[in-house]
Design an enzyme around this catalytic site. Structure first.
Site, PDB file in Angstrom:
ATOM      1  NE  ARG A 272     -55.259 -23.339  53.874  1.00  0.00           N
ATOM      2  CZ  ARG A 272     -54.544 -23.065  54.969  1.00  0.00           C
ATOM      3  NH1 ARG A 272     -54.336 -24.021  55.862  1.00  0.00           N
ATOM      4  NH2 ARG A 272     -54.035 -21.866  55.165  1.00  0.00           N
TER       5      ARG A 272
ATOM      6  CG  HIS B  40     -54.990 -24.462  61.481  1.00  0.00           C
ATOM      7  ND1 HIS B  40     -54.898 -25.639  60.744  1.00  0.00           N
ATOM      8  CD2 HIS B  40     -54.072 -23.599  60.929  1.00  0.00           C
ATOM      9  CE1 HIS B  40     -53.984 -25.488  59.796  1.00  0.00           C
ATOM     10  NE2 HIS B  40     -53.473 -24.269  59.892  1.00  0.00           N
TER      11      HIS B  40
ATOM     12  CD  GLN C 166     -49.393 -24.609  62.480  1.00  0.00           C
ATOM     13  OE1 GLN C 166     -49.369 -24.505  61.260  1.00  0.00           O
ATOM     14  NE2 GLN C 166     -48.294 -24.801  63.197  1.00  0.00           N
TER      15      GLN C 166
ATOM     16  CG  ASP D 105     -52.188 -16.514  63.187  1.00  0.00           C
ATOM     17  OD1 ASP D 105     -51.423 -16.380  62.212  1.00  0.00           O
ATOM     18  OD2 ASP D 105     -53.308 -17.044  63.094  1.00  0.00           O
TER      19      ASP D 105
ATOM     20  CB  CYS E  97     -49.543 -20.983  62.690  1.00  0.00           C
ATOM     21  SG  CYS E  97     -50.433 -19.420  62.619  1.00  0.00           S
TER      22      CYS E  97
ATOM     23  NE  ARG F 206     -49.634 -28.221  59.586  1.00  0.00           N
ATOM     24  CZ  ARG F 206     -50.330 -27.384  58.826  1.00  0.00           C
ATOM     25  NH1 ARG F 206     -50.043 -26.098  58.805  1.00  0.00           N
ATOM     26  NH2 ARG F 206     -51.343 -27.823  58.098  1.00  0.00           N
TER      27      ARG F 206
END
Length: 314
Positions: free
Chosen positions: A112, A139, A142, A234, A274, A302
């Protein structure tokens, strides 16, 4: 549907959903559903016994860290949490050398980080699968969980419309690519100057054309959300953009997902985010806490999407 015998992904990297076929994505989703059912039934399933995942974090995380670490434990494996302070990569060791060294110790790497190029270089030199846990450009983990959630709630993906309202960031990129791959229409609404990267928009439009879907990028949130089955947003200032927060608050205020805006979506729309969310900024509390919000089922997925990835790649 049990597709576990038809698709082989062992040893493959997971850097972006653009690298995966529609069939491979559907396989991962169905495997995630199978693994979720096993867990809910209390069934112990440990195919990764003796396997170890190195998790490199140059950006902090809640959902990514917990889902991968818990996922490895539940599958019988082990996860190592490594920050840049824990690795020589933080003191000048090259990414290529880090990749080669970790390949001698562990069975997979999840990273990450900031620059997408860093993940690509890590994958280039590693002899083991590399998973993109987030970059500034993408991402995919996600987005995979998002597809899983939409499928669970709506019973299908193809032919639906997803509207993303907000910054044209890594989440917008990942959702465009994910939607294009599975034949879902996707409309992105961002303020002028904050649109998604044109190279990724172009790639998503090309993929969408092959799967009977459309990708629209607009500066009008009302145009994007019209007749949407899924409404997504987001935060307005992501990690590393804190200095821009005040300016972004001013620019993005007309893009807030609120009751007036969601009236333009389909009556049975679902709301996704998210997380983490800045309640009262990008989304109002009546929407994020409303009966059409599935953000916690989405967050929970997730774990199951990550487990499907781990089982398949390792």
């Amino acid at each position: 549907m049990n597709m576990t015998a038809t698709i082989q992904l062992k040893g493959k990297d997971f850097l972006t959903l653009a690298d995966y076929s529609k069939e491979e994505i559907e396989y991962l989703l169905h495997l995630a559903l199978e693994l979720k059912e096993k867990q809910q039934n209390g069934e112990r399933y440990t195919p990764l016994s003796g396997k170890t995942l190195a998790m490199i974090f140059e950006k902090p995380s809640t959902r990514t860290r917990v889902s991968f670490e818990v996922g490895m434990v539940q599958l019988g494996g082990h996860a190592l949490h490594l920050s840049s302070r824990d690795l020589q990569i933080g003191r000048g060791e090259t990414i290529a050398d880090t990749a080669r060294v970790l390949s001698e110790y562990v069975d997979g790497i999840m990273i990450r980080t900031f620059e997408h190029e860093k993940v690509e270089e890590l994958a280039q030199y590693a002899k083991i699968p590399v998973i993109n846990g987030l970059t500034d450009d993408d991402h995919p983990c996600q987005a995979l969980a998002d597809l899983l959630t939409i499928y669970e709630v709506k019973g299908k993906l193809q032919g639906l419309k997803l509207a993303y309202i907000g910054d044209g960031n890594n989440m917008a990129h990942a959702l465009m690519l994910a939607a294009a791959k599975v034949g879902m229409d996707c409309a992105i609404a961002s303020p002028k100057g904050y649109e998604p990267k044109e190279t990724i928009v172009k790639k998503a439009k090309h993929i969408a054309s092959e799967n009977g879907a459309t990708i629209i990028v607009t500066n009008d949130p009302y145009e994007a959300i019209a007749n949407a089955d899924v409404v997504y947003t987001d935060v307005w200032a992501s990690m590393g953009q804190e200095a821009e927060a005040n300016e972004r608050m001013r620019v993005f205020t007309p893009f807030q997902v609120n009751e007036a805006l969601v009236q333009q979506a389909k009556q049975d729309f679902i709301f996704l985010h998210c997380l983490p969310a800045h309640r009262g900024e990008e989304v109002t509390e009546d929407v994020i806490d409303g009966k059409q919000s599935y953000i916690f089922q989405q967050a929970g997925n997730r774990l199951h999407a990550q487990k499907a990835l781990l089982v398949s790649l390792l």
